[in-house]
Scaffold this active site. Structure first.
Site, PDB file in Angstrom:
ATOM      1  NE  ARG A 229     -13.925   6.870  13.687  1.00 28.05           N
ATOM      2  CZ  ARG A 229     -14.059   5.571  13.468  1.00 28.05           C
ATOM      3  NH1 ARG A 229     -13.222   4.944  12.691  1.00 28.05           N
ATOM      4  NH2 ARG A 229     -15.027   4.900  14.039  1.00 28.05           N
TER       5      ARG A 229
ATOM      6  CB  CYS B  32      -0.925  -0.019   1.203  1.00 29.06           C
ATOM      7  SG  CYS B  32      -1.756  -1.625   1.412  1.00 29.06           S
TER       8      CYS B  32
HETATM    9 FE1  SF4 Z   1      -0.116  -3.611   5.432  1.00 27.37          FE
HETATM   10 FE2  SF4 Z   1      -2.477  -2.572   6.081  1.00 27.37          FE
HETATM   11 FE3  SF4 Z   1      -0.303  -0.999   5.736  1.00 27.37          FE
HETATM   12 FE4  SF4 Z   1      -1.410  -2.150   3.615  1.00 27.37          FE
HETATM   13  S1  SF4 Z   1      -2.358  -0.630   4.973  1.00 27.37           S
HETATM   14  S2  SF4 Z   1       0.791  -2.078   4.096  1.00 27.37           S
HETATM   15  S3  SF4 Z   1      -2.072  -4.084   4.491  1.00 27.37           S
HETATM   16  S4  SF4 Z   1      -0.606  -2.509   7.330  1.00 27.37           S
END
Ligand code: SF4
Ligand code: SAM
Ligand code: DTB
Length: 341
Positions: A262, A59
């Site tokens: 939120r 992400c």
């Molecule tokens: Fe990992 Fe969640 Fe961060 Fe994505 S948002 S890198 S799944 S901790």
């Protein structure tokens, strides 16, 4: 205005709301807000990272992804007792919901007993419980429900067509599948997204459209403003116009009238006037406490002063139950001893 919750919003309709003159949009959003909620009550949640860093996902916004050099140290899943201590402090500071986050792609079978014991213990303090652990299988969702979990947070993050620019290690459909498992288990859904990641207005509309057209409106809708963290690919992204953030809150309120919206990550960079506009536009929930998961949040004194200046009161939804608590702590200590053995 109609009281019927709609699930058939078109992109053009949502885009047309975004395009309203700012004051017209705010007036309309506030009318919806006041028709469904006490506009002077704000629900207060506290976040805790119960398993920090070392995440295998990519992400582009996230400081906890192992592959980015952000200075976040990977830690193991916290013990039940350590989480309880933080939860008690959050409750005593006035939080009504305790949200626990884990930097996992998905929990493993072996993680579930410990997380279930944590949920049971926190619930017994009289707090509402929320967990965000990544993708969730249906049997894991049911196990967490049985442990007393109230909410599961799993965000769509952005519009379907922008998603591929941000995350490559799991699909949009995986997120929709997790949300289905959460609903099927009888858990309440906390689902929103992030703005300020370089998406277009149409894509912000697409995120909200997708949220509102889910089979049920998420009971909680976190709208996060990207917290830019050095070392993540999104550090240095052009900042979103703060009024565009307010518009996003207002449109979320109109689309999902009965949900709690939120004002989520990003408040540390917002001044009081901007937050007040967000509350007027329909935000009625915040994260409270000095830390989100790994990044900062306004300190509690600043938030208390803000509530006082705006005549806002924290929404209290549960009662504390120390009697149940005492029994549960014993059973949690047993669960912890078993999982450590
Ligand atoms: Fe990992 Fe969640 Fe961060 Fe994505 S948002 S890198 S799944 S901790
Ligand atoms: N690993 C789990 C997952 O991704 O589902 C749970 C934890 S994850 C940190 C929860 C959510 O936090 C993400 O879906 C994202 O919406 C939000 N988030 C993470 N980093 C953020 C950032 N830098 N700014 C704003 N929101 C962020
Ligand atoms: C959500 O929508 N926002 C919260 C919560 N759900 C888990 C997380 C915000 C994380 C901000 C970056 C960090 O502190 O690591």
């Amino acid at each position: 205005m109609t009281d019927t919750l709609r699930h058939d919003w078109s992109r053009d309709e949502v885009a047309a709301l975004f395009a309203l003159p700012f004051n017209d949009l705010l007036a309309r959003a506030h009318a919806v807000h006041a028709a469904h909620h006490d506009p002077n009550a704000v629900q207060v949640s506290t976040l805790l990272s119960i398993k920090t860093g070392g995440c295998p996902e990519d992400c582009a916004y996230c400081p906890q992804a192992q592959r980015y050099q952000t200075g976040v140290q990977a830690e193991k899943l916290m013990s039940v007792e350590a989480v309880l201590e933080k939860a008690r402090a959050a409750r005593d500071a006035g939080a009504s919901r305790f949200c626990m986050g884990a930097a996992w792609r998905a929990p493993k079978d072996r993680d579930i007993p410990r997380v279930a014991a944590i949920v049971r213990a926190v619930k017994a303090l009289g707090l509402e419980t929320c967990a965000t652990l990544g993708m969730l299988k249906d049997d894991h969702a049911r196990a967490l429900k049985d442990a007393g979990l109230d909410y599961y947070n799993h965000n769509l993050d952005t519009a379907p067509e922008f998603y591929g620019e941000i995350i490559h290690t799991r699909e949009y459909q995986d997120r929709l599948d997790t949300l289905e498992h959460v609903r099927d288990a009888g858990l309440k859904t906390c689902c929103g997204g992030i703005v300020g990641m370089g998406e277009s207005r149409s894509q912000r509309a697409g995120l909200l459209q997708t949220l509102a057209n889910l089979p049920e409106h998420p009971q909680s809708v976190p709208i996060n403003l990207l917290v830019q963290v050095e070392g993540t690919p999104l550090a240095g992204t052009e900042r979103l116009d703060p009024f565009e953030f307010v518009r996003t809150i207002a449109v979320a309120r109109i689309l999902m009238p009965a949900s709690m919206v939120r004002l989520s990550a990003g408040r540390e960079d917002m001044d009081e006037a901007l937050q007040a506009l967000c509350f007027f536009a329909g935000a009625n929930s915040i994260f409270y406490g000095e830390k989100l998961l790994t990044t900062g949040n306004p300190d509690t004194e600043r938030d208390r002063a803000l509530f006082a200046r705006l005549d806002l009161k924290p929404l209290q939804v549960t009662e504390t139950s120390e009697t149940v608590h005492a029994d549960i702590v014993v059973s949690c200590k047993q669960a912890h001893a078993e999982s450590a053995a």
